[in-house]
Design a protein around this motif. Sequence first.
Motif, short mmCIF file in Angstrom:
data_model
loop_
_atom_site.label_atom_id
_atom_site.label_comp_id
_atom_site.label_asym_id
_atom_site.label_seq_id
_atom_site.Cartn_x
_atom_site.Cartn_y
_atom_site.Cartn_z
N LEU A 445 -51.88 97.38 70.35
CA LEU A 445 -51.18 98.56 70.87
C LEU A 445 -50.03 98.95 69.94
O LEU A 445 -49.80 100.12 69.65
CB LEU A 445 -50.64 98.29 72.28
N HIS A 446 -49.31 97.94 69.48
CA HIS A 446 -48.19 98.14 68.57
C HIS A 446 -48.65 98.86 67.29
O HIS A 446 -48.07 99.87 66.90
CB HIS A 446 -47.60 96.76 68.26
N GLU A 447 -49.74 98.34 66.69
CA GLU A 447 -50.19 98.88 65.40
C GLU A 447 -50.99 100.18 65.53
O GLU A 447 -50.78 101.11 64.75
CB GLU A 447 -51.07 97.85 64.67
N CYS A 448 -51.92 100.21 66.50
CA CYS A 448 -52.87 101.33 66.55
C CYS A 448 -52.25 102.60 67.13
O CYS A 448 -52.59 103.69 66.72
CB CYS A 448 -54.10 100.97 67.36
N GLY A 450 -48.66 102.50 68.84
CA GLY A 450 -47.20 102.44 68.98
C GLY A 450 -46.47 103.14 67.85
O GLY A 450 -45.71 104.09 68.08
N HIS A 451 -46.70 102.69 66.64
CA HIS A 451 -45.98 103.28 65.50
C HIS A 451 -46.31 104.77 65.31
O HIS A 451 -45.48 105.53 64.84
CB HIS A 451 -46.33 102.52 64.21
N GLY A 452 -47.53 105.15 65.69
CA GLY A 452 -47.96 106.52 65.41
C GLY A 452 -47.55 107.54 66.46
O GLY A 452 -47.72 108.74 66.27
N GLU A 473 -37.59 101.05 64.72
CA GLU A 473 -39.00 101.41 64.66
C GLU A 473 -39.89 100.29 65.23
O GLU A 473 -40.83 100.55 65.98
CB GLU A 473 -39.39 101.72 63.21
N GLU A 474 -39.57 99.05 64.88
CA GLU A 474 -40.34 97.94 65.44
C GLU A 474 -40.14 97.86 66.95
O GLU A 474 -41.08 97.57 67.69
CB GLU A 474 -39.94 96.62 64.78
N ALA A 475 -38.93 98.12 67.41
CA ALA A 475 -38.64 98.10 68.84
C ALA A 475 -39.45 99.18 69.55
O ALA A 475 -40.01 98.97 70.64
CB ALA A 475 -37.16 98.30 69.10
N ALA A 530 -35.67 92.25 60.89
CA ALA A 530 -35.87 93.42 61.76
C ALA A 530 -36.68 93.12 63.02
O ALA A 530 -36.30 93.55 64.12
CB ALA A 530 -36.52 94.55 60.97
N HIS A 531 -37.78 92.38 62.89
CA HIS A 531 -38.60 92.09 64.08
C HIS A 531 -37.83 91.23 65.07
O HIS A 531 -37.94 91.40 66.28
CB HIS A 531 -39.89 91.38 63.70
N MET A 532 -37.05 90.28 64.54
CA MET A 532 -36.28 89.40 65.43
C MET A 532 -35.18 90.18 66.13
O MET A 532 -34.90 89.98 67.31
CB MET A 532 -35.71 88.23 64.64
#
Length: 673
Positions: A445-448, A450-452, A473-475, A530-532
């Motif tokens: 979900l995040h990759e496919c 979320g970001h878009g 952006e990661e959040a 950033a992810h943390m």
Amino acid sequence: MPMFSVSGTDNSIQSHSTDAEFRYFVEKFDDIQILKYQVRDFDQLTLRQKTLIYYLSEAALSGRDILWDQNFRFNLRIRKMLEAIISSYKGDRETADYKSFITYSKKVFFANGIHHHYSNDKLIPGFPESYLTELIMGSDPSLFPLGKNETPGNLVDIMKPVLFNPSVFARKIESRHGADIISESATNLYENVTQKEAEEFYAGKTDLNDPHHVSLGLNSKLLKRNGKVIEEVYRSGGLYGKAIDSIIFWLEKAISVAETEMQKNGFRLLIEYYRSGDLKKWDEYNVVWAKDTDIEVDYNNGFIESYGDPLGMKATWESIVNFKDSEGTRRTEIITAFAQWFEDHSPIDQKYKKGKVKGIAAKVINIAMLGGDCYPAAPLGINLPNADWIRKEVGSKSVTLANIARAYDEVSKSTGFLDEFAADQVEAERSRKFSCIASLLHTDLHECVGHGSGKLAEGTDPNSLKNYASTLEEARADLFALYFMMDEKMLELSLLPDKDAARAEYDSFVRNGLLTQLVRIKPGKDIEEAHMRDRAMISHWVYEKGKTGNVIEIFKKESKTFVRINDYVKLQELFGQLLKEVQRIKSEGDFEAGRRLVETYGVKVDPELHKELLDRYEKLNLAPYSGFVNPKLLPVKDNQGEIIDVKVLYTDDYLAQMMEYGSDYSFLLCVTL
Ligand code: ZN
């Protein structure tokens, strides 16, 4: 955990007994654990695909010696010495010294040389110097890598300082401030040249005005001969030619069973590159490889990553062979097909929604073979090619390694980690049952989608969030995944088998964000990555906003801190609220609000809690580094010698695999005779 095969829209779950029985853990020594990965669904491939995987796997194993020599010029000789002792030592194999020798050997095999794969420090044996003499003198002298007129006694004299003296060849890469990062590094990408000489050699050689300039120095060793600095190119007939010839041999076979014309063309270009060493060919090959997406079986093979070069130019050799993961591909196809549905139902402001959204079909793969710098320590994801201009003009392939991730996940269930940090047994059990499928779906979900998702307001500068941009952006992508995870639609689309899977994901996300990810931070430090920061920010924000309703509870049990979610429905709402706000910040480029959010919730560490977590973590005695044994691919042939099937065999014997590779894929001379 069993594989979920969900048929049609019916939510029935079937567990594969073979999957459930698969043992992922192989062994642990020193700071390393060895796992094995399962080549799931190999049997569902066609004979042609299986044969292609077999040929590419042989090519992947053929380059092993190259990496060993690139890492350090004594490595091949040391390895052959260790192999000779392991296979022929006649002395007592039950002593503490011998066991220590075996542990040392395992570590050297793991690092593809005598320097730690991660820290770059030389591995110092745990047995005394005198014992090396005993080992060498007690083994079959005909097996040792000896030069002309050399005796095993000479070998002892050569090897003692190389292995035991901590200040000789101390680090593979020496990056200490003020050091000559070339002449003080033990890496064999350079020999007998200084940093200044190397920099001068390459200065001005790249035409920066050429938008398609090659990756200078990528496939060569730089050395000084007769006072002159020269490049020795890795190619057939050149440096590492014998190993490269074997790679070419198998790539030529692969042409005959390629899946597409484009893939065939790619093999041909790669072979031409290996024959000539021409970096223009390498780029030409990468353009074709990057475009070739309509295939099941894919691979990487070449001098690819330059982390091992202090100057970041020269690449070590690596290879992987893979094929599409049907379960993962099914998931990402469903998600991308419903990309518009997600956008329409997202809790963000209407005016920041995309009218027309397209999901990105991230590819999920299973690894069938790891080679060179990808073995035994494997990557979790791959994004290639590296050349910027190809990425920009042609694109790149981004993949996640499903069976590698699964192996990590399965093994983590038995480490004691969950028992130590989960709030109670119910939560731990739920996690064991569902964490694998739940975290895979989170990633998808995040990759496919979320970001878009979402869009900027008219006139917003896309760079306005500056140093907070990647955390926010990661959040945003994580919140998107978390929000939809708990939606009925996930069950309806058979993306999750049970609501409990979504609960397990909420548990682990919040537990990680509030507590366990801190074990990766050194005492006294802030959260930087950033992810943390994103995970800490989300978790602390929802904790604080949910305080009045006791949505998330932090409590102590026997002076240990735990986290428990009391209201999952309310928590989903909170994730939605924060998603809305983070989207607004991005859409409007509200730097100040973004900064405040990250700095308030995502950066600071409570020192007392931090210490407690570090102590608890240390007691679990987990190995910080992991690697894998490969399966063995065995071709089954008919009377005419035609391949009629390929079998996958698994091994639990790490050392035996290393010894087997040492005898079957040894192409390079280790000593000038
Ligand atoms: Zn991301």
